[in-house]
Scaffold this motif. Sequence first.
Motif, mmCIF file in Angstrom:
data_model
loop_
_atom_site.group_PDB
_atom_site.id
_atom_site.type_symbol
_atom_site.label_atom_id
_atom_site.label_comp_id
_atom_site.label_asym_id
_atom_site.label_seq_id
_atom_site.Cartn_x
_atom_site.Cartn_y
_atom_site.Cartn_z
ATOM 1 N N PRO A 96 0.823 -1.214 0.000
ATOM 2 C CA PRO A 96 0.000 0.000 0.000
ATOM 3 C C PRO A 96 0.863 1.273 0.000
ATOM 4 O O PRO A 96 2.047 1.230 0.346
ATOM 5 C CB PRO A 96 -0.795 -0.109 1.307
ATOM 6 C CG PRO A 96 -0.632 -1.514 1.767
ATOM 7 C CD PRO A 96 0.680 -1.978 1.245
ATOM 8 N N PRO A 97 0.255 2.415 -0.375
ATOM 9 C CA PRO A 97 0.987 3.686 -0.367
ATOM 10 C C PRO A 97 1.647 3.993 0.976
ATOM 11 O O PRO A 97 2.761 4.555 1.017
ATOM 12 C CB PRO A 97 -0.094 4.720 -0.696
ATOM 13 C CG PRO A 97 -1.100 3.954 -1.499
ATOM 14 C CD PRO A 97 -1.104 2.571 -0.921
ATOM 15 N N ILE A 124 6.837 4.448 3.971
ATOM 16 C CA ILE A 124 7.743 3.961 5.013
ATOM 17 C C ILE A 124 9.069 3.518 4.402
ATOM 18 O O ILE A 124 10.146 3.863 4.891
ATOM 19 C CB ILE A 124 7.088 2.790 5.793
ATOM 20 C CG1 ILE A 124 5.961 3.318 6.679
ATOM 21 C CG2 ILE A 124 8.121 2.039 6.636
ATOM 22 C CD1 ILE A 124 5.099 2.233 7.296
ATOM 23 N N LEU A 125 8.974 2.764 3.313
ATOM 24 C CA LEU A 125 10.185 2.272 2.653
ATOM 25 C C LEU A 125 11.019 3.428 2.094
ATOM 26 O O LEU A 125 12.247 3.419 2.183
ATOM 27 C CB LEU A 125 9.819 1.301 1.533
ATOM 28 C CG LEU A 125 9.150 -0.014 1.958
ATOM 29 C CD1 LEU A 125 8.743 -0.816 0.729
ATOM 30 C CD2 LEU A 125 10.065 -0.841 2.853
ATOM 31 N N ALA A 173 -2.312 -7.501 2.323
ATOM 32 C CA ALA A 173 -1.423 -6.351 2.156
ATOM 33 C C ALA A 173 -0.376 -6.313 3.275
ATOM 34 O O ALA A 173 -0.635 -6.784 4.393
ATOM 35 C CB ALA A 173 -2.227 -5.053 2.155
ATOM 36 N N LEU A 174 0.767 -5.765 2.966
ATOM 37 C CA LEU A 174 1.794 -5.553 3.982
ATOM 38 C C LEU A 174 1.355 -4.427 4.915
ATOM 39 O O LEU A 174 0.740 -3.450 4.478
ATOM 40 C CB LEU A 174 3.129 -5.203 3.324
ATOM 41 C CG LEU A 174 3.774 -6.279 2.444
ATOM 42 C CD1 LEU A 174 5.052 -5.742 1.795
ATOM 43 C CD2 LEU A 174 4.083 -7.528 3.258
ATOM 44 N N PHE A 229 12.074 -2.067 11.505
ATOM 45 C CA PHE A 229 12.573 -0.727 11.837
ATOM 46 C C PHE A 229 11.443 0.214 12.236
ATOM 47 O O PHE A 229 11.645 1.151 13.006
ATOM 48 C CB PHE A 229 13.419 -0.134 10.703
ATOM 49 C CG PHE A 229 12.753 -0.102 9.364
ATOM 50 C CD1 PHE A 229 11.847 0.889 9.024
ATOM 51 C CD2 PHE A 229 13.062 -1.062 8.415
ATOM 52 C CE1 PHE A 229 11.250 0.920 7.783
ATOM 53 C CE2 PHE A 229 12.479 -1.038 7.158
ATOM 54 C CZ PHE A 229 11.558 -0.043 6.839
ATOM 55 N N VAL A 230 10.215 -0.042 11.727
ATOM 56 C CA VAL A 230 9.055 0.758 12.155
ATOM 57 C C VAL A 230 8.739 0.469 13.612
ATOM 58 O O VAL A 230 8.491 1.371 14.417
ATOM 59 C CB VAL A 230 7.824 0.455 11.270
ATOM 60 C CG1 VAL A 230 6.606 1.218 11.775
ATOM 61 C CG2 VAL A 230 8.115 0.812 9.823
#
Length: 267
Positions: free
Chosen positions: A214-215, A220-221, A248-249, A256-257
């Motif tokens: 997702p956006p 985040i990436l 979805a991820l 790291f989040v």
Amino acid sequence: KKEFHKFLKMPEMIGVSRAWNEIMEKVKKVAPLKTTVLILGESGTGKELISRTIHHLSQRSKKPFVAVNCAAIPKDLIENEIFGHEKGAFTGAAEIKLGRFELADKGTIFLDEIGDMEMPLQSKLLRVLQENEFERVGGTRTIKIDTRIIAASNKNLEKEVAEGRFREDLFYRLNVFPIVIPPLRERGEDIIPLARYFVSQFCREMNKNEPLIPPEIESILLSHEWRGNVRELKNVIERAVILCDGAALLPEHFSFVMDVKEKINLD
């Protein structure tokens, strides 16, 4: 051309940024030649993958590709590993051992982390570059070889030369055709294409349905620093795919989040 595009489809070889396209153009131009190549970049940027691509696109592709990590082999063993030894050269040398250069004859040798090589060995490597010959440890017979050399380093070799830790003449011999790989954080356009490829790759390996990115996850990436470069991204995506059971991820699939959230809670 067909062969080149086959290697572009390798996961770590994917990229859409201008910097990556320029690297690929250099790879295409130098691959068919015997020219010595020096690949520079941080750990995890894909230096060995670039070197393997150069080898596989060359006329030596049917011959061996031999990789040597100069930082991983103990200093008292690396000369023996690279050049081999004669029978009786030292206690325990019961037979002749072929070194990596001989094993790579007619092919390509990849000397990774060349900046960690000791000075005495640097002088012997210089001779190989100049004369295409060497002697095994404990030997007197000169061995001629036809081996293409690709070297790589995550160090600033010009700085190493200036500080007396790397031979200047060897540096210039290696630096015939330099390829500098920028860190992943400097080519942000490549992060999402790489992430999508890794998601597909790991889902196939784990026999899982491929989740969406997702956006929110893309943001985040894109905002992460990626100090470990492509290698870190690959590991992060593998972990996320393992944790993901839905369509979805999610942010909680990324270590790291969670580390950031834990730090905020602790503070």
